[in-house]
Design a protein around this motif. Sequence first.
Motif, PDB file in Angstrom:
ATOM      1  N   PHE A  83       0.432  -1.507   0.212  1.00 21.61           N
ATOM      2  CA  PHE A  83      -0.170   0.030  -0.509  1.00 21.61           C
ATOM      3  C   PHE A  83       1.003   1.126   0.140  1.00 21.61           C
ATOM      4  O   PHE A  83       0.453   2.231  -0.644  1.00 21.61           O
ATOM      5  CB  PHE A  83      -1.313   0.204   0.868  1.00 21.61           C
ATOM      6  N   SER A 159      -2.307  -6.413  -4.177  1.00 24.53           N
ATOM      7  CA  SER A 159      -3.304  -5.546  -3.782  1.00 24.53           C
ATOM      8  C   SER A 159      -5.038  -5.813  -3.668  1.00 24.53           C
ATOM      9  O   SER A 159      -5.465  -5.210  -2.040  1.00 24.53           O
ATOM     10  CB  SER A 159      -2.770  -4.409  -3.440  1.00 24.53           C
ATOM     11  N   ILE A 203      -5.426   6.109  -0.930  1.00 29.47           N
ATOM     12  CA  ILE A 203      -4.442   4.188  -0.240  1.00 29.47           C
ATOM     13  C   ILE A 203      -4.376   4.062   1.090  1.00 29.47           C
ATOM     14  O   ILE A 203      -4.038   3.117   1.472  1.00 29.47           O
ATOM     15  CB  ILE A 203      -2.669   4.945  -1.069  1.00 29.47           C
ATOM     16  N   LEU A 207      -4.806   1.432   3.903  1.00 29.29           N
ATOM     17  CA  LEU A 207      -4.540   0.850   4.023  1.00 29.29           C
ATOM     18  C   LEU A 207      -4.194   0.454   6.083  1.00 29.29           C
ATOM     19  O   LEU A 207      -4.430  -0.709   6.631  1.00 29.29           O
ATOM     20  CB  LEU A 207      -2.690   1.463   4.122  1.00 29.29           C
TER      21      LEU A 207
END
Length: 227
Positions: A83, A159, A203, A207
């Motif tokens: 991430f 991911s 992002i 995370l």
Amino acid sequence: MVIRSRRLSKDNTYYALKQKIIDSELEPNQAVNEENLAALLGVSRTPLREAIQRLENEDFLVRQPNGRLRVASVTIKEVEEVFLIRSMLEGYIARSAAKHATDKDILHLTTMMERIKHSFQLGDKQDFVSYGFEFHDYLSEISELRTFEKVLNQLRDHSLRYCRYVSMHGDWNTQADEEHNYILQMIADKNEDGAEKAMRDHILSSLSTALARIKGMEENEIDHIGP
């Protein structure tokens, strides 16, 4: 024709096995063997062995010291690394997308956002993840940063696996939906700095959600084992 058929069989086996790992049909740390996988996929051992080798190279499958296979684990360290790298790469991608996006691109992204929002409202967690990744993929396409896109593609499926795994164990909050909207707004406004920051923040927020969920699952496993 025979060669092409063999190639398709090999590739199809690889993609089918990889998808089962990404979707957690084959769970993290699950022991697997060739016989069971061949039966699961309905394929012969030859294309399966090639698929297994590719997935070992990509760290989706792990060969243990005793020679046995298991599905790769989901660890906090790996999730954090993936991430963090994504936040840097996709931040620049969003910046470039804000620079290059056409009116047609904005319209397409808006349609994607409607799908994301609709899936969120319906509680379709896996569709929410899929549509979110389509949104990110399209930004990569219009960014014109081909090297960035290639590097990002190496991380994409890991991911996606982490996000699907997290989604199986809880809901994403409304913040994730709002963050996609804000990214689109920055791109539509041609605000390159804003688009980059919005993407990085999004992002890193994802995370935090993923890490909290994984830590919670690990603690539950310890509690279930007990003293």
